[in-house]
Design a protein around this motif. Structure first.
Motif, PDB file in Angstrom:
ATOM      1  N   ALA A 221     -22.151 -63.774  31.265  1.00 53.90           N
ATOM      2  CA  ALA A 221     -22.583 -65.137  31.599  1.00 53.90           C
ATOM      3  C   ALA A 221     -21.366 -65.964  31.993  1.00 53.90           C
ATOM      4  O   ALA A 221     -20.285 -65.800  31.423  1.00 53.90           O
ATOM      5  CB  ALA A 221     -23.285 -65.777  30.405  1.00 53.90           C
ATOM      6  N   GLY A 222     -21.549 -66.840  32.962  1.00 53.08           N
ATOM      7  CA  GLY A 222     -20.462 -67.696  33.407  1.00 53.08           C
ATOM      8  C   GLY A 222     -20.145 -68.778  32.379  1.00 53.08           C
ATOM      9  O   GLY A 222     -20.960 -69.067  31.503  1.00 53.08           O
ATOM     10  N   LYS A 223     -18.947 -69.359  32.497  1.00 41.69           N
ATOM     11  CA  LYS A 223     -18.564 -70.434  31.584  1.00 41.69           C
ATOM     12  C   LYS A 223     -17.372 -71.187  32.159  1.00 41.69           C
ATOM     13  O   LYS A 223     -16.691 -70.703  33.068  1.00 41.69           O
ATOM     14  CB  LYS A 223     -18.226 -69.891  30.201  1.00 41.69           C
ATOM     15  CG  LYS A 223     -16.972 -69.036  30.146  1.00 41.69           C
ATOM     16  CD  LYS A 223     -16.630 -68.718  28.691  1.00 41.69           C
ATOM     17  CE  LYS A 223     -15.183 -68.355  28.524  1.00 41.69           C
ATOM     18  NZ  LYS A 223     -14.736 -68.339  27.152  1.00 41.69           N
ATOM     19  N   ALA A 224     -17.119 -72.356  31.618  1.00 36.81           N
ATOM     20  CA  ALA A 224     -15.925 -73.122  31.997  1.00 36.81           C
ATOM     21  C   ALA A 224     -14.722 -72.467  31.338  1.00 36.81           C
ATOM     22  O   ALA A 224     -14.797 -71.999  30.200  1.00 36.81           O
ATOM     23  CB  ALA A 224     -16.068 -74.561  31.546  1.00 36.81           C
ATOM     24  N   ALA A 225     -13.606 -72.400  32.062  1.00 40.30           N
ATOM     25  CA  ALA A 225     -12.402 -71.760  31.526  1.00 40.30           C
ATOM     26  C   ALA A 225     -11.169 -72.560  31.942  1.00 40.30           C
ATOM     27  O   ALA A 225     -11.232 -73.418  32.824  1.00 40.30           O
ATOM     28  CB  ALA A 225     -12.311 -70.325  32.019  1.00 40.30           C
ATOM     29  N   HIS A 226     -10.062 -72.239  31.320  1.00 41.49           N
ATOM     30  CA  HIS A 226      -8.794 -72.920  31.588  1.00 41.49           C
ATOM     31  C   HIS A 226      -7.688 -71.874  31.536  1.00 41.49           C
ATOM     32  O   HIS A 226      -7.650 -71.043  30.631  1.00 41.49           O
ATOM     33  CB  HIS A 226      -8.539 -74.005  30.540  1.00 41.49           C
ATOM     34  CG  HIS A 226      -7.264 -74.759  30.753  1.00 41.49           C
ATOM     35  ND1 HIS A 226      -7.163 -75.811  31.633  1.00 41.49           N
ATOM     36  CD2 HIS A 226      -6.026 -74.598  30.218  1.00 41.49           C
ATOM     37  CE1 HIS A 226      -5.922 -76.275  31.616  1.00 41.49           C
ATOM     38  NE2 HIS A 226      -5.206 -75.547  30.765  1.00 41.49           N
TER      39      HIS A 226
END
Length: 197
Positions: A57-62
């Protein structure tokens, strides 16, 4: 002596998989990169027995953005390619994908192209957190358009070594090759003068 050598060898690979000592734990290759370059990279990873895949699943990342040389936020998608250093070749991965090489002297051979993301010109990120791939890698499907019976011209983007090989083969066959000097749109796709032939 031989037993100690074997024990140290085993310990080295176990530490790589269980508790690697490196700042960056996961590397991400963005799916929007040129497909030829992605194939070259995934072929290289496979040749060196590096495990890689996709997130479920996609997600916000840094993470560290290799393009901008700084920390940036981005969206990790299910099409992006990921691999982490929690595997037997974790130290090898850390060495080959180190964002900024550190030299102790000025006599070292030029290593400006040591990092493969820079060599292939890939949009990629290095993350401090461990992210495991939960899906096997699947290359993006290729799309093809119907070709008219008597086409006036063929257009392709000049973006990789494969394109240079295609161009050379076309010229050997006697085809007239031209490069665009202006941006143009064809069948909903935009072609800029730097990458169109």
């Amino acid at each position: 002596m031989l037993r100690r050598l074997n024990d140290e060898f085993e310990k080295f690979f176990k530490e790589n998989s269980a508790n690697p000592a490196a700042a960056y734990k996961t590397y991400v290759i963005k799916a929007e990169n040129n497909p030829d370059k992605i194939k070259k990279m995934t072929d290289w990873l496979t040749t060196h027995s590096i495990q890689f895949g996709h997130v479920g699943a996609g997600k916000a990342a840094h993470g560290f953005d290799f393009s901008t040389q700084g920390q940036n936020n981005f969206n990790l998608t299910t099409e992006d390619i990921i691999f982490n250093i929690y595997q037997p070749k974790g130290r090898f991965i850390t060495t080959v994908f180190e964002p900024q090489s550190k030299l102790n002297d000025s006599l070292t051979y030029d290593i400006t192209a040591w990092n493969l993301f820079y060599s292939y010109g890939l949009k990629a990120f290095a993350l401090n957190e461990k992210i495991a791939g939960t899906k096997n890698y699947q290359p993006a499907p290729t799309t093809s358009s119907a070709i008219p019976d008597k086409p006036y011209a063929y257009v392709f983007r000049y973006q990789s070594l494969n394109d240079a090989e295609l161009l050379a083969a076309l010229m050997k066959k006697g085809m007239k090759v031209r490069a665009s000097e202006k941006t143009f749109t064809l069948t909903g796709q935009s072609f800029d003068p730097e990458h169109s032939s």
